[in-house]
Design a protein around this motif. Structure first.
Motif, short mmCIF file in Angstrom:
data_model
loop_
_atom_site.label_atom_id
_atom_site.label_comp_id
_atom_site.label_asym_id
_atom_site.label_seq_id
_atom_site.Cartn_x
_atom_site.Cartn_y
_atom_site.Cartn_z
N THR A 1 -8.19 -4.20 -1.72
CA THR A 1 -8.17 -3.31 -2.89
C THR A 1 -7.70 -4.08 -4.11
N PRO B 1 1.54 4.62 -4.46
CA PRO B 1 1.66 5.96 -5.05
C PRO B 1 2.95 6.13 -5.87
N THR C 1 -5.13 6.60 -1.96
CA THR C 1 -5.53 6.65 -0.55
C THR C 1 -6.51 5.53 -0.25
N GLY C 2 -6.48 5.09 0.98
CA GLY C 2 -7.45 4.10 1.45
C GLY C 2 -7.24 2.70 0.93
N GLU D 1 -1.53 9.83 -6.43
CA GLU D 1 -1.98 9.62 -5.06
C GLU D 1 -2.90 8.39 -5.01
N CYS E 1 0.83 -1.21 0.00
CA CYS E 1 0.00 0.00 0.00
C CYS E 1 0.87 1.26 0.00
#
Length: 100
Positions: free
Chosen positions: A44, A30, A38-39, A36, A26
């Motif tokens: 995911t 980026p 996020t989360g 970016e 994670c």
């Protein structure tokens, strides 16, 4: 017969190692995706939700090796292993090469 037994028996994965890998993956997203992110969590999806290509997937694995100072066997690495952050962490945890 032993080959079949080997392929059907899942390798036990250390939960702490898996968590560390999920966090590292994670954290690298980026950088690898050059935008970016996020989360991101273990659930995911890499290709569907994040638009990762096979090229960026391999870059992610190489960056993970460098960041964690590990060597990962990519011999059996396939598209299914890039399903989610968690499936990639599972693959890596089960395919670490011993240190030389």
């Amino acid at each position: 017969m032993t080959e079949l037994d080997t392929t059907t028996a899942p390798t036990a994965i250390d939960p702490a190692l898996r968590d560390r890998l999920v966090d590292s993956i994670c954290g690298l997203l980026p950088h690898v995706l050059k935008r970016e992110v996020t989360g991101a969590t273990a659930d995911t999806t890499l290709m569907e939700a994040l638009g990762m290509s096979s090229t960026t997937g391999l870059e992610l694995v190489l960056e993970l090796e460098e960041r964690l100072e590990l060597e990962i066997s990519v011999e059996d690495l396939g598209r299914d292993d890039f399903g989610t952050v968690g499936t990639l962490a599972d693959y890596v945890a089960g395919n670490l090469l011993p240190e030389a």
